[in-house]
Design a protein around this motif. Structure first.
Motif, PDB file in Angstrom:
ATOM      1  N   PHE A  22       0.786  -1.230   0.000  1.00 49.37           N
ATOM      2  CA  PHE A  22       0.000   0.000   0.000  1.00 49.37           C
ATOM      3  C   PHE A  22       0.820   1.284   0.000  1.00 49.37           C
ATOM      4  CE2 PHE A  22      -2.561  -3.123   2.629  1.00 49.37           C
ATOM      5  CZ  PHE A  22      -3.200  -3.651   1.517  1.00 49.37           C
ATOM      6  N   TYR A  23       2.137   1.180  -0.116  1.00 50.69           N
ATOM      7  CA  TYR A  23       3.003   2.352  -0.139  1.00 50.69           C
ATOM      8  C   TYR A  23       3.873   2.326  -1.391  1.00 50.69           C
ATOM      9  CZ  TYR A  23       1.794   3.538   4.679  1.00 50.69           C
ATOM     10  OH  TYR A  23       1.114   3.911   5.812  1.00 50.69           O
ATOM     11  N   THR A  24       4.253   3.521  -1.859  1.00 51.63           N
ATOM     12  CA  THR A  24       5.183   3.594  -2.974  1.00 51.63           C
ATOM     13  C   THR A  24       6.574   3.210  -2.491  1.00 51.63           C
ATOM     14  OG1 THR A  24       5.896   5.890  -2.613  1.00 51.63           O
ATOM     15  CG2 THR A  24       3.849   5.547  -3.853  1.00 51.63           C
ATOM     16  N   GLU A  25       7.484   3.067  -3.428  1.00 49.70           N
ATOM     17  CA  GLU A  25       8.867   2.727  -3.060  1.00 49.70           C
ATOM     18  C   GLU A  25       9.515   3.854  -2.257  1.00 49.70           C
ATOM     19  OE1 GLU A  25       9.415   5.267  -6.631  1.00 49.70           O
ATOM     20  OE2 GLU A  25       7.926   3.842  -5.883  1.00 49.70           O
ATOM     21  N   ARG A  26       8.909   5.047  -2.282  1.00 50.28           N
ATOM     22  CA  ARG A  26       9.443   6.191  -1.550  1.00 50.28           C
ATOM     23  C   ARG A  26       8.664   6.491  -0.283  1.00 50.28           C
ATOM     24  NH1 ARG A  26      13.083   8.639  -4.899  1.00 50.28           N
ATOM     25  NH2 ARG A  26      13.003  10.694  -3.930  1.00 50.28           N
ATOM     26  N   GLY A  27       7.838   5.527   0.123  1.00 53.07           N
ATOM     27  CA  GLY A  27       7.164   5.638   1.414  1.00 53.07           C
ATOM     28  C   GLY A  27       5.916   6.479   1.438  1.00 53.07           C
ATOM     29  N   ARG A  28       5.318   6.734   0.283  1.00 47.65           N
ATOM     30  CA  ARG A  28       4.069   7.496   0.234  1.00 47.65           C
ATOM     31  C   ARG A  28       2.887   6.536   0.145  1.00 47.65           C
ATOM     32  NH1 ARG A  28       4.712  12.671   1.965  1.00 47.65           N
ATOM     33  NH2 ARG A  28       6.758  13.430   1.287  1.00 47.65           N
ATOM     34  N   HIS A  29       1.904   6.751   1.008  1.00 47.35           N
ATOM     35  CA  HIS A  29       0.734   5.880   0.996  1.00 47.35           C
ATOM     36  C   HIS A  29      -0.127   6.163  -0.225  1.00 47.35           C
ATOM     37  CE1 HIS A  29      -3.402   4.611   2.191  1.00 47.35           C
ATOM     38  NE2 HIS A  29      -2.734   3.578   2.655  1.00 47.35           N
ATOM     39  N   LEU A  30      -0.598   5.082  -0.895  1.00 43.92           N
ATOM     40  CA  LEU A  30      -1.493   5.213  -2.049  1.00 43.92           C
ATOM     41  C   LEU A  30      -2.833   4.563  -1.708  1.00 43.92           C
ATOM     42  CD1 LEU A  30       0.586   4.478  -5.291  1.00 43.92           C
ATOM     43  CD2 LEU A  30      -0.194   6.671  -4.404  1.00 43.92           C
ATOM     44  N   PRO A  31      -3.846   5.367  -1.402  1.00 47.29           N
ATOM     45  CA  PRO A  31      -5.146   4.804  -1.047  1.00 47.29           C
ATOM     46  C   PRO A  31      -5.710   3.867  -2.104  1.00 47.29           C
ATOM     47  CG  PRO A  31      -5.086   7.139  -0.518  1.00 47.29           C
ATOM     48  CD  PRO A  31      -3.839   6.848  -1.301  1.00 47.29           C
ATOM     49  N   ASP A  32      -5.435   4.134  -3.380  1.00 48.62           N
ATOM     50  CA  ASP A  32      -5.979   3.283  -4.446  1.00 48.62           C
ATOM     51  C   ASP A  32      -5.474   1.846  -4.342  1.00 48.62           C
ATOM     52  OD1 ASP A  32      -7.458   5.337  -5.686  1.00 48.62           O
ATOM     53  OD2 ASP A  32      -5.667   6.067  -6.695  1.00 48.62           O
ATOM     54  N   LEU A  33      -4.251   1.650  -3.867  1.00 49.21           N
ATOM     55  CA  LEU A  33      -3.723   0.292  -3.696  1.00 49.21           C
ATOM     56  C   LEU A  33      -4.490  -0.445  -2.606  1.00 49.21           C
ATOM     57  CD1 LEU A  33       0.121   0.964  -3.958  1.00 49.21           C
ATOM     58  CD2 LEU A  33      -1.351  -0.072  -5.685  1.00 49.21           C
ATOM     59  N   LEU A  34      -4.775   0.249  -1.526  1.00 48.66           N
ATOM     60  CA  LEU A  34      -5.552  -0.360  -0.436  1.00 48.66           C
ATOM     61  C   LEU A  34      -6.972  -0.667  -0.896  1.00 48.66           C
ATOM     62  CD1 LEU A  34      -6.125  -1.111   2.544  1.00 48.66           C
ATOM     63  CD2 LEU A  34      -6.564   1.319   2.968  1.00 48.66           C
ATOM     64  N   LEU A  35      -7.623   0.300  -1.520  1.00 48.57           N
ATOM     65  CA  LEU A  35      -9.011   0.119  -1.951  1.00 48.57           C
ATOM     66  C   LEU A  35      -9.113  -0.954  -3.030  1.00 48.57           C
ATOM     67  CD1 LEU A  35     -10.090   3.879  -2.072  1.00 48.57           C
ATOM     68  CD2 LEU A  35     -10.652   2.199  -0.308  1.00 48.57           C
ATOM     69  N   GLY A  36      -8.108  -1.021  -3.906  1.00 45.73           N
ATOM     70  CA  GLY A  36      -8.129  -2.029  -4.964  1.00 45.73           C
ATOM     71  C   GLY A  36      -8.036  -3.442  -4.425  1.00 45.73           C
ATOM     72  N   PHE A  37      -7.175  -3.666  -3.437  1.00 46.46           N
ATOM     73  CA  PHE A  37      -7.073  -5.010  -2.859  1.00 46.46           C
ATOM     74  C   PHE A  37      -8.338  -5.351  -2.073  1.00 46.46           C
ATOM     75  CE2 PHE A  37      -5.566  -8.783  -0.954  1.00 46.46           C
ATOM     76  CZ  PHE A  37      -4.449  -9.198  -1.670  1.00 46.46           C
ATOM     77  N   LEU A  38      -8.905  -4.354  -1.388  1.00 46.16           N
ATOM     78  CA  LEU A  38     -10.179  -4.572  -0.687  1.00 46.16           C
ATOM     79  C   LEU A  38     -11.280  -4.960  -1.669  1.00 46.16           C
ATOM     80  CD1 LEU A  38     -10.340  -1.726   1.984  1.00 46.16           C
ATOM     81  CD2 LEU A  38     -10.626  -4.165   2.429  1.00 46.16           C
ATOM     82  N   ARG A  40      -7.560   7.553 -15.149  1.00 45.10           N
ATOM     83  CA  ARG A  40      -8.501   8.492 -14.532  1.00 45.10           C
ATOM     84  C   ARG A  40      -8.760   8.077 -13.095  1.00 45.10           C
ATOM     85  NH1 ARG A  40     -13.689   9.070 -18.219  1.00 45.10           N
ATOM     86  NH2 ARG A  40     -14.167  10.620 -16.607  1.00 45.10           N
ATOM     87  N   SER A  41      -8.850   9.038 -12.201  1.00 46.88           N
ATOM     88  CA  SER A  41      -8.920   8.750 -10.765  1.00 46.88           C
ATOM     89  C   SER A  41     -10.096   7.834 -10.413  1.00 46.88           C
ATOM     90  CB  SER A  41      -9.023  10.050  -9.968  1.00 46.88           C
ATOM     91  OG  SER A  41     -10.160  10.806 -10.366  1.00 46.88           O
ATOM     92  N   LYS A  42     -11.232   7.994 -11.091  1.00 45.66           N
ATOM     93  CA  LYS A  42     -12.399   7.189 -10.735  1.00 45.66           C
ATOM     94  C   LYS A  42     -12.250   5.726 -11.144  1.00 45.66           C
ATOM     95  CE  LYS A  42     -15.262   7.992 -14.856  1.00 45.66           C
ATOM     96  NZ  LYS A  42     -16.583   8.463 -15.335  1.00 45.66           N
ATOM     97  N   ASN A  43     -11.257   5.427 -12.011  1.00 41.80           N
ATOM     98  CA  ASN A  43     -11.057   4.049 -12.470  1.00 41.80           C
ATOM     99  C   ASN A  43      -9.875   3.348 -11.802  1.00 41.80           C
ATOM    100  OD1 ASN A  43     -13.173   4.378 -14.329  1.00 41.80           O
ATOM    101  ND2 ASN A  43     -11.795   5.184 -15.889  1.00 41.80           N
ATOM    102  N   ARG A  44      -9.130   4.052 -10.977  1.00 39.27           N
ATOM    103  CA  ARG A  44      -7.888   3.491 -10.449  1.00 39.27           C
ATOM    104  C   ARG A  44      -8.123   2.306  -9.520  1.00 39.27           C
ATOM    105  NH1 ARG A  44      -5.171   9.319  -9.100  1.00 39.27           N
ATOM    106  NH2 ARG A  44      -4.675   9.892 -11.255  1.00 39.27           N
ATOM    107  N   VAL A  45      -9.136   2.376  -8.696  1.00 39.45           N
ATOM    108  CA  VAL A  45      -9.380   1.281  -7.749  1.00 39.45           C
ATOM    109  C   VAL A  45      -9.659  -0.016  -8.501  1.00 39.45           C
ATOM    110  CG1 VAL A  45     -10.942   0.418  -5.964  1.00 39.45           C
ATOM    111  CG2 VAL A  45     -10.165   2.799  -5.901  1.00 39.45           C
ATOM    112  N   GLU A  46     -10.493   0.062  -9.532  1.00 43.20           N
ATOM    113  CA  GLU A  46     -10.795  -1.124 -10.327  1.00 43.20           C
ATOM    114  C   GLU A  46      -9.540  -1.640 -11.032  1.00 43.20           C
ATOM    115  OE1 GLU A  46     -14.126  -2.612 -13.614  1.00 43.20           O
ATOM    116  OE2 GLU A  46     -13.879  -0.473 -13.143  1.00 43.20           O
ATOM    117  N   LYS A  47      -8.699  -0.740 -11.516  1.00 44.20           N
ATOM    118  CA  LYS A  47      -7.466  -1.151 -12.190  1.00 44.20           C
ATOM    119  C   LYS A  47      -6.493  -1.824 -11.225  1.00 44.20           C
ATOM    120  CE  LYS A  47      -8.356   0.055 -16.389  1.00 44.20           C
ATOM    121  NZ  LYS A  47      -8.472  -0.993 -17.454  1.00 44.20           N
TER     122      LYS A  47
END
Length: 522
Positions: A343-359, A403-410
């Motif tokens: 759920f984090y980038t290689e530089r330590g930034r949290h990406l909510p889309d990664l969390l929501l996508g796995f959920l 597009r931001s609205k499609n990132r979770v599905e991707k």
């Protein structure tokens, strides 16, 4: 986003719709002096914010100081807009201005007596740090309120600027305007005012306009771990208890421990920062996603019913908890996903889309009753995680194109593709992953390597260095060989099973993922 001072405890909240008619007797006051805002002032016990209003936490320490300087230097300050019910005086516009003055008077910038009581003595370190920063800046630029009061009495002991400001403080007042009419008129005025000037962002306006729906109540309960203003206070006792228990559990699951930059630990929160400003939108999406029907991505806001007694909010929180329990925690179905890997980038930034996508992926598999999926994931977990670590920069850049609205599905498609590919004995390539996330965009992905801005390491660079080195020595599950997050999801396992004669001594024990212990081994 700039760090913001939490001033929400300075003015209490209440439901101004309980009494729908404003009193007609008495001429309303036209101005407000600073003494009126002190704890002993007669107006403070009556002063309220509408319970649906966003938290008073949008000013940085510098903005707090700038306003106080404007007040003390007799500069122009817009009128405060109020509305009076039969019980209280509600702030329609000017909550930050009044709260900043009250914070200065009480020396409470989010960590003082008012705030401690408001947040049930659960104030996080980030809030304390910003409060101290604000206090230090105020004392440097202006001085404490008590110091300026002393300058009125003993001017000979103070510099000239402080004495001038003290005299301005004694004679200065804020101009007041009053909204006439009932609670509906007051609410309409609030939204008109707060969508102009410094407007509400889309997430805030969505939450406020849907404040009585279960999704909004649930999100607000989670973000503060059921502390602060209790939007569920009028619900049935049993439902209130359930809401607070679920909210505290989910808050701990997503936002503990606190995150600091640069990162110096792999014990990271699944949900990133616990800041209400940054996290409410993620929580609304998370709740919408976990409570959606099979075959849909999100449950529309309009399908979350208004909740008069709390029962719908309880259901929403329980459903969210069931899905989230697959990601982390000590329950038998927990995969114990390591946040730094997933759920984090290689530089330590949290990406909510990664969390929501796995959920989303987990929710879909649970709804379709596909238990084989979780076994398939675990059998190939080591390869999946190695791929994620090596290709996180490419994944991050590919998501920026979508597009931001499609990132979770991707993201859901990405994880599903990796699991299926490795299960079939294939080794996914960079180009294949980009094609899954952003088709026909391979040529658009920028260079992964980013040049340094200067000779010193940035916080991002420091975080990247730490994560890279720490993961090399991180604990792994002896069953699936995936990364362990023992602080959140460690399960103590008998190497030789009890039914096979294994004992409970430490030599026969190992730490595994809960799912590996209960489902894979048995």
């Amino acid at each position: 986003m700039a760090e913001s001072v939490v001033l929400d405890a300075m003015i209490k909240r209440d439901d101004f719709a309980i009494t729908s008619t404003a009193p007609s007797s008495g001429e309303p006051i036209k101005t407000l002096s600073i003494e009126t805002l002190s704890s002993s002032g007669m107006l403070v016990p009556l002063l309220r914010k509408p319970d649906f209003q966003r938290e008073t936490n949008h000013w940085s320490p510098a903005q707090v100081v700038s306003f106080l300087e404007s007040f003390l230097d007799n500069e122009l300050i817009p009128s405060i807009i109020l509305w009076r019910s039969t019980q209280f005086v509600f702030v329609i516009d000017g909550g930050h201005r009044l709260s900043a003055l009250r914070a200065w008077i009480d020396d409470d910038y989010g960590d003082g007596p008012n705030s401690i009581g408001y947040y049930s003595n659960e104030i996080n370190n980030a809030q304390k740090r910003i409060a101290n920063k604000a206090r230090a800046l105020v004392e440097l630029k202006i001085g404490k309120y008590s110091l300026l009061r002393d300058a009125l009495i003993k001017p000979e002991n103070h510099p000239e600027q402080r004495v001038v400001r003290a005299r301005n403080m004694a004679t200065r007042s804020l101009s007041l305007q009053w909204v006439e009419g009932d609670a509906d008129k007051a609410e309409t005025s609030f939204f008109k005012i707060n969508t102009q000037g410094t407007p509400l962002d889309d997430a805030e306006e969505t939450l406020l306009r849907n404040r009585n729906r279960s999704i909004a109540i649930a999100a607000r309960s989670i973000i503060r771990a059921a502390t602060g203003h209790k939007y569920w206070s009028k619900f049935l006792d049993d439902n209130r208890t359930k809401i607070e228990a679920s909210a505290k559990k989910l808050h701990s699951l997503f936002f503990n421990p606190e995150i600091n930059q640069p990162i110096k630990t792999l014990d990271l929160p699944l949900g990133g920062t616990r800041s209400p400003i940054q996290s409410l939108d993620m929580l609304m999406n998370l709740i919408s996603l976990t409570n959606a029907e099979q075959g849909t991505i999100r449950r529309p806001l309009s399908e979350f019913p208004e909740d008069p007694d709390g029962s719908e909010t309880v259901k929403v929180l329980e459903t969210c908890s069931r899905v989230a329990a697959r990601l982390t925690g000590t329950g038998p179905g927990s995969l114990g996903l390591h946040p730094a890997v997933y759920f984090y980038t290689e530089r330590g930034r949290h990406l909510p889309d990664l969390l929501l996508g796995f959920l989303l992926l987990c929710r879909n598999k649970l709804q379709s009753n596909d238990p084989a999926f979780f076994r398939k994931f675990t059998e190939n977990r080591e390869k999946i995680e190695n791929f994620l670590i090596e290709n996180k920069a490419i994944i991050t850049q590919a998501l920026q194109i979508v597009r931001s609205k499609n990132r979770v599905e991707k993201v859901s498609d990405l994880f599903n593709y990796l699991i299926q590919s490795y299960a079939e004995g294939k080794n996914p390539t960079d180009n294949e992953i980009i094609a899954v996330i952003a088709p026909n965009s391979v040529s658009k992905i920028l260079s992964i390597t980013q040049g340094a801005d200067g000779e010193r390491f940035s916080d991002d660079a420091k975080s990247a260095i730490f994560i890279r080195q720490a993961l090399k020595n991180a604990m792994k599950c002896p069953i699936c060989h995936g990364y362990l997050d023992p602080a959140k999801s460690g399960s103590y396992d008998h190497v030789v099973r009890v039914q096979d004669g294994g004992k409970g001594g430490d030599s026969n024990g190992q730490i595994t993922h809960p799912y590996c212990n209960t489902a894979m081994k048995n």
